[in-house]
Scaffold this active site. Structure first.
Site, PDB file in Angstrom:
ATOM      1  N   GLY A 213      34.474  42.452  34.735  1.00  0.00           N
ATOM      2  CA  GLY A 213      35.860  42.809  35.010  1.00  0.00           C
ATOM      3  C   GLY A 213      36.612  41.751  35.785  1.00  0.00           C
ATOM      4  O   GLY A 213      37.595  42.048  36.465  1.00  0.00           O
ATOM      5  N   ARG A 214      36.160  40.502  35.686  1.00  0.00           N
ATOM      6  CA  ARG A 214      36.774  39.370  36.413  1.00  0.00           C
ATOM      7  C   ARG A 214      36.650  39.513  37.933  1.00  0.00           C
ATOM      8  O   ARG A 214      37.390  38.881  38.684  1.00  0.00           O
ATOM      9  CB  ARG A 214      38.260  39.189  36.026  1.00  0.00           C
TER      10      ARG A 214
END
Length: 259
Positions: A213-214
């Site tokens: 999710g970065r």
């Protein structure tokens, strides 16, 4: 003329780069400050070795950023070079000193280097002072280069304009002939006087891992005077440059950074 892409490969070229997305999460173990207990160079070496065993092409490739300063304004430029040594003092690379990066380093000896270990979902970023290596170190590495690459160093006035590809071929042929004996035998190719090595001696090293999710994982080690005081070695010049014996003792502070 190059052909126009067609077939399956063409469908992989995006019309909108926002669609280019990779999911990270290969490294499920978070970085720990204890990973740097052996020093930044030990962890960098291990990451390069891990990337090599994982199929990374040229895991020792690093992007060097140097900077022209004109009228008080910095004009950065980057290029990829191959790291040819990692030690507790810094990372080494070799090049033509009269090239654009060589001229920039002569005028402004601070630089950064990034190892983009893409397949391993990692990168390492270093910032610090760049010190020219002596000719002994240069000749030691020069002796390991292939004959073709040695001749290429003599043939090229790196970063200078050239009329075209035919002239490049002529320059290489002339350099090859220079080191060929009358009977066609190969003569030794000495190191050019304008060629040599550099060592980037960092005062800041950041280790980065891609996260799901970065939400990435980052640790940074910053070199400081021992005994506290909060003043970083950054900008201290050669008198406080890391890695030089006889200079004041410096310590590393390790912190976790937000993604």
């Amino acid at each position: 003329m190059p052909s126009i892409p067609h077939g399956p490969a063409a469908s992989q070229v995006p019309d909108d780069f926002r669609g280019l997305r990779e999911s990270y999460g290969l490294n499920d173990r978070l970085l720990d400050p204890a990973d740097l207990a052996g020093g930044w160079s030990a962890l960098l070496t291990r990451w390069i070795a891990d990337a090599a065993s994982g199929g990374e092409r040229e895991p020792n490739a690093m992007v060097i950023a140097t900077c022209d300063v004109i009228g008080g304004v910095g004009y950065p430029s980057t290029r990829t070079v191959l790291c040819k040594g990692v030690s507790t003092t810094g990372v080494r690379f070799f090049t033509t000193r009269t090239s654009r990066k060589g001229a920039q380093l002569a005028a402004n000896p601070r630089a950064s280097a990034t190892f983009p270990l893409l397949e391993a979902e990692r990168q390492v970023h270093l910032e610090g002072l760049v010190v020219p290596l002596d000719d002994v170190a240069g000749r030691e590495y020069w002796a390991t280069r292939s004959r073709d690459s040695q001749i290429a160093a003599w043939a090229s006035a790196q970063s200078q304009p050239v009329a075209g590809a035919p002239e490049l071929r002529e320059l290489y042929a002339e350099a090859a002939a220079r080191f060929t004996g009358p009977g066609g035998e190969s003569l030794p190719v000495p190191m050019p006087p304008y060629w040599g090595g550099y060592e980037l001696r960092p005062d800041r090293v950041e280790f980065w891992q891609g996260g799901a999710g970065r939400f990435h994982d980052r640790l940074v080690a910053t070199r400081e005077p021992a005994g506290g005081g909060g003043r970083s070695a950054r900008g201290s010049g050669t008198s406080g440059g890391p890695g030089s014996e006889g200079e004041r003792v410096l310590a590393w502070r390790v912190e976790r950074l937000q993604p």
